[in-house]
Design an enzyme around this catalytic site. Structure first.
Site, PDB file in Angstrom:
ATOM      1  CD  GLU A 138      16.517 -27.009  15.453  1.00 37.28           C
ATOM      2  OE1 GLU A 138      15.569 -27.759  15.186  1.00 37.28           O
ATOM      3  OE2 GLU A 138      16.953 -26.136  14.646  1.00 37.28           O
ATOM      4  NE  ARG A 146       2.428  -2.373  -0.389  1.00 35.11           N
ATOM      5  CZ  ARG A 146       2.470  -1.158  -0.920  1.00 35.11           C
ATOM      6  NH1 ARG A 146       3.611  -0.472  -0.904  1.00 35.11           N
ATOM      7  NH2 ARG A 146       1.385  -0.636  -1.472  1.00 35.11           N
ATOM      8  NE  ARG A 166       6.428   4.676  -0.726  1.00 36.49           N
ATOM      9  CZ  ARG A 166       5.459   3.903  -1.190  1.00 36.49           C
ATOM     10  NH1 ARG A 166       5.772   2.833  -1.911  1.00 36.49           N
ATOM     11  NH2 ARG A 166       4.195   4.160  -0.930  1.00 36.49           N
ATOM     12  CB  ALA A 178     -18.530   9.293  -8.074  1.00 38.28           C
ATOM     13  CG  ASP A 206      -4.357   3.715  -7.901  1.00 41.59           C
ATOM     14  OD1 ASP A 206      -5.023   4.675  -8.328  1.00 41.59           O
ATOM     15  OD2 ASP A 206      -4.844   2.767  -7.258  1.00 41.59           O
ATOM     16  CB  SER A 255      -8.610   5.658  -4.472  1.00 38.82           C
ATOM     17  OG  SER A 255      -7.359   5.554  -5.123  1.00 38.82           O
TER      18      SER A 255
END
Length: 330
Positions: free
Chosen positions: A52, A187, A210, A167, A203, A171
Site C-alpha cells: 500500500e 524449491r 540451478r 532394482a 544421490d 534413479s
C-alpha cells in the site's frame, strides 16, 4: 467485473514479490485515482515498505491525487506498528475513499482490525474479491499465521507404477527437464527443504535452484550428512517431525519442501504433516524397484487415504498432479 480486473492486477503485482518478502506476506496493491489513473505496488523485503505504501508513494511521485481513490489490496491492510507504520492509517491519511480487500489477515496483530480501522474512519471497505485466488497465492503465509508451522509441500517423482528407482538403485532421471525445472521452481518458492541422510548418501544432491532464477532454500537433513556432501552447509536434525515444524515456524519458515527420500516422505505422510502433494509421473513402467511409499500400509479399503486434486498439468512428456489432503483449507 471492474473489481475483479483490478484485483487480478494486484495479484500479478504480488507475484513479483514472492521471493523477497518472507516471513512477511507477498502482497500487491493497485491504486485507482478518481481521474482513472492507476499505480501498482508490491511488498518490499522485510523492513521495507508494504504494498500500500509503495503504491501511495508512487502516486505522490507521479503527482496523482489520492483523495477519493480506490485501493485494491490482496491482503487486509495492517493496523499495527511493526517495522513500518500501519498501512490502514496511510490509506486514511491519503484520503482513499474505498478499499477493496481480497482476504482478511489471520495474523493476530491484524485479524480484522485493519478493516475495522478503515471503516471507523469512514472509508468504504469491500472484502472477498478474488478471495479464492489470493488464498491460493498466499497459502503458505495464511497457514503459517494460523498454525505457527510452515506449509509442507511433499514432492515425488515416480514412474506410472509408483517406482522411484530401478532394482539396482539407479534413479536419475525418471522425469524430464520440464518436470525437473518445475521442481526447482518449487524449491525456489520454499524457504527450506528437507531430505533424509540416506538420500544424501545415495544421490549426493545439492538441493539448489540451478534451473531457475530465484533463491535456494535452507537445507535440512534428517540425520547426519557426510563430510564433503554437496548439501553442505545444512542443518542436521534428529527428533520428532512435529518439533521440527514448530522450530521452523518459529524461525519464520513459511513453506517447507519435502523432497526425499521415500522413508522421509512416508513419515511426513503417516503423521498427517503434509499440506500439499506434488506428484510428477513419468510415462514409464519399472516393474520392480523401490516404491515411493514403502512404509504406508492400508489394511482395509475403508481406511484408504484420500485427497482432492487441485491441479493437473503436462510438463513435457510428464504429468504433474497437485493433491491436497481433504482436511486442508488454504
Amino acid at each position: 467485473m471492474q473489481h475483479q480486473q483490478f484485483m487480478h492486477q494486484a495479484l500479478a503485482a504480488a507475484a513479483t514479490a514472492r521471493h523477497r518478502t518472507s516471513p512477511n506476506p507477498w502482497v500487491g496493491c493497485v491504486l485507482v485515482a478518481a481521474d482513472g489513473r492507476t499505480v501498482h505496488g508490491a511488498t518490499e523485503p522485510p523492513g521495507g515498505r508494504h504494498a500500500e505504501r509503495v503504491a501511495l508513494d508512487t502516486a505522490a511521485a507521479d503527482g496523482i491525487d489520492t483523495r477519493g481513490a480506490t485501493a485494491y489490496v490482496t491482503l487486509e491492510p495492517c493496523s499495527h506498528h511493526g517495522r513500518t507504520p500501519p498501512c490502514a492509517d496511510a490509506l486514511i491519511d491519503a484520503g482513499v475513499a474505498h478499499v477493496v480487500v481480497a482476504v482478511d489477515d489471520p495474523d493476530p496483530r491484524v485479524s480484522g482490525a485493519g478493516v475495522q480501522r478503515l471503516r471507523a474512519a469512514g472509508v468504504e471497505v469491500t472484502v472477498g474479491v478474488a478471495a479464492d485466488e489470493v488464498r491460493e497465492q498466499l497459502a503458505p503465509y495464511l497457514h503459517h499465521r494460523r498454525t505457527g508451522r510452515p506449509f509442507v509441500v511433499l514432492k515425488t517423482a515416480t514412474t506410472l507404477d509408483g517406482r522411484i528407482a530401478a532394482a539396482d538403485g539407479t534413479s536419475q532421471w525418471i522425469t524430464g527437464v520440464a518436470a525437473r525445472t518445475a521442481a526447482h521452481q518449487l524449491r525456489s518458492d520454499s524457504d527450506a527443504i528437507v531430505v533424509g541422510a540416506g538420500t544424501v548418501r545415495a544421490d549426493d544432491p545439492s538441493l539448489t535452484t540451478r534451473l531457475v532464477d530465484g533463491p535456494s532454500p535452507r537445507r535440512i537433513v534428517l540425520g547426519s550428512a557426510p563430510v564433503g556432501a554437496r548439501v553442505h552447509p545444512c542443518t542436521e536434525y534428529s527428533g520428532p517431525l512435529h518439533e521440527l515444524l514448530d522450530r521452523l515456524g518459529a524461525d519464520g519458515v513459511l513453506q517447507l519442501m519435502v523432497e526425499g527420500g521415500a522413508t522421509v516422505a512416508a513419515a511426513f505422510h503417516r503423521e498427517g504433516l503434509v499440506d500439499r502433494y506434488v506428484l510428477h509421473l513419468a510415462p514409464a513402467l519399472m516393474g520392480d524397484g523401490p516404491t515411493a511409499w514403502p512404509e504406508v500400509h492400508t489394511p482395509s479399503i475403508d481406511q484408504l487415504w484420500r485427497g482432492r486434486v487441485r491441479a493437473v498439468r503436462q510438463l513435457g512428456d510428464d504429468v504433474e498432479i497437485v493433491v491436497d489432503p481433504e482436511r486442508t483449507i488454504p
